[in-house]
Design an enzyme around this catalytic site. Structure first.
Site, PDB file in Angstrom:
ATOM      1  N   ASP A 219       0.855  -1.179   0.000  1.00  0.00           N
ATOM      2  CA  ASP A 219       0.000   0.000   0.000  1.00  0.00           C
ATOM      3  C   ASP A 219       0.895   1.235   0.000  1.00  0.00           C
ATOM      4  O   ASP A 219       1.810   1.346   0.825  1.00  0.00           O
ATOM      5  CB  ASP A 219      -0.893  -0.019   1.240  1.00  0.00           C
ATOM      6  N   ILE A 220       0.647   2.163  -0.942  1.00  0.00           N
ATOM      7  CA  ILE A 220       1.442   3.387  -1.003  1.00  0.00           C
ATOM      8  C   ILE A 220       1.107   4.251   0.212  1.00  0.00           C
ATOM      9  O   ILE A 220      -0.054   4.559   0.470  1.00  0.00           O
ATOM     10  CB  ILE A 220       1.158   4.172  -2.299  1.00  0.00           C
TER      11      ILE A 220
ATOM     12  N   ASN B  14      -2.593  13.052  -3.904  1.00  0.00           N
ATOM     13  CA  ASN B  14      -3.728  13.559  -4.669  1.00  0.00           C
ATOM     14  C   ASN B  14      -4.137  14.955  -4.202  1.00  0.00           C
ATOM     15  O   ASN B  14      -4.429  15.837  -5.023  1.00  0.00           O
ATOM     16  CB  ASN B  14      -4.919  12.604  -4.543  1.00  0.00           C
TER      17      ASN B  14
ATOM     18  N   ASP C  85      -1.941   9.392 -10.512  1.00  0.00           N
ATOM     19  CA  ASP C  85      -1.857   8.347 -11.537  1.00  0.00           C
ATOM     20  C   ASP C  85      -0.416   8.088 -11.936  1.00  0.00           C
ATOM     21  O   ASP C  85      -0.009   6.934 -12.167  1.00  0.00           O
ATOM     22  CB  ASP C  85      -2.669   8.744 -12.772  1.00  0.00           C
TER      23      ASP C  85
ATOM     24  N   GLU D 224      -4.561   2.522  -4.533  1.00  0.00           N
ATOM     25  CA  GLU D 224      -3.110   2.552  -4.341  1.00  0.00           C
ATOM     26  C   GLU D 224      -2.603   1.236  -3.760  1.00  0.00           C
ATOM     27  O   GLU D 224      -1.530   1.176  -3.186  1.00  0.00           O
ATOM     28  CB  GLU D 224      -2.720   3.711  -3.421  1.00  0.00           C
TER      29      GLU D 224
END
Length: 218
Positions: free
Chosen positions: A69-70, A77, A86, A112
């Site tokens: 997971d980022i 964002n 993106d 993500e």
């Protein structure tokens, strides 16, 4: 449409058997790919997970599932915009694709969220593999524009498929997700794997083993 998606020109003349088969093959490939990254999508990932957990139950060979997971992706964002988000997702996907073996399956399973199925990955190497991926991602900077670069980190959780046990993809994902949650709770940008492969059989797995239909379809 197929060429815009990166597929090569179709074989044969339009309408020929070879051309039609090429269209079918290309559409099947598109249906299993994440449109943004080109990695396997969740549908293809879950199908591969089912095949792998069945293989491990039959052969006893180890297999590792990693969930990634980022970290703090919402900040990306909110600060730089969804287009930058993106770009970050695509860059992470490219790094994962570059780091895995041909037999491994990297997938994008959520916004993500990524996953990697690693067949024949012994427990002695699991932590090393996961940490190498985390460190590689941490060391990269992602170009958002000519004068703008961003570094990202990931949290990684991992679990092994139970050997010689009829289990399910859902149970395997839940165990890996528990380790991912632990990695986040401990500060993010770290890897957390089950200390040893699970040897205990859950009540649900016992029910699948003794109460369900035969799983040997060969």
């Amino acid at each position: 449409m197929l060429q815009q998606s990166g597929h090569a020109a179709l074989p044969g003349a339009p309408g020929s058997v070879a051309w039609l088969q090429g269209v079918i093959d290309a559409l099947c490939d598109l249906s299993s790919r994440d449109a943004l990254t080109g990695l396997a999508n969740r549908r293809a990932f879950e199908a591969a997970l089912g095949r792998e957990i069945d293989r491990v139950a039959r052969s006893g060979e180890p297999a590792l599932l990693l969930l990634l997971d980022i970290d703090h992706f919402k900040r990306v964002n909110d600060t730089y915009g969804h287009q930058a988000g993106d770009i970050v997702i695509q860059a992470v996907a490219d790094i994962l694709r570059d780091c895995v073996r041909p037999m491994d399956l990297p997938a994008r399973i959520g916004g993500e969220e990524f996953a990697i199925v690693l067949p024949n990955c012994p427990p002695a190497f699991g932590q090393t593999v996961a940490e190498r991926l985390r460190a590689r991602l941490e060391s990269q900077t992602i170009a958002l524009g000519p004068q703008q670069h961003l570094g990202v980190t990931v949290s990684v959780g991992g679990a092994y498929a139970p050997q010689w046990v009829r289990s399910s993809p859902t149970l395997w994902i839940e165990r890996a997700d528990l380790q991912l949650y632990r990695a986040k709770a401990e500060g993010r940008n770290r890897t957390c794997l089950e200390p040893t492969p699970v040897s205990l059989v859950s009540a649900e797995e016992k029910g699948m083993l003794f109460g369900g239909p035969s799983w040997d379809q060969s």
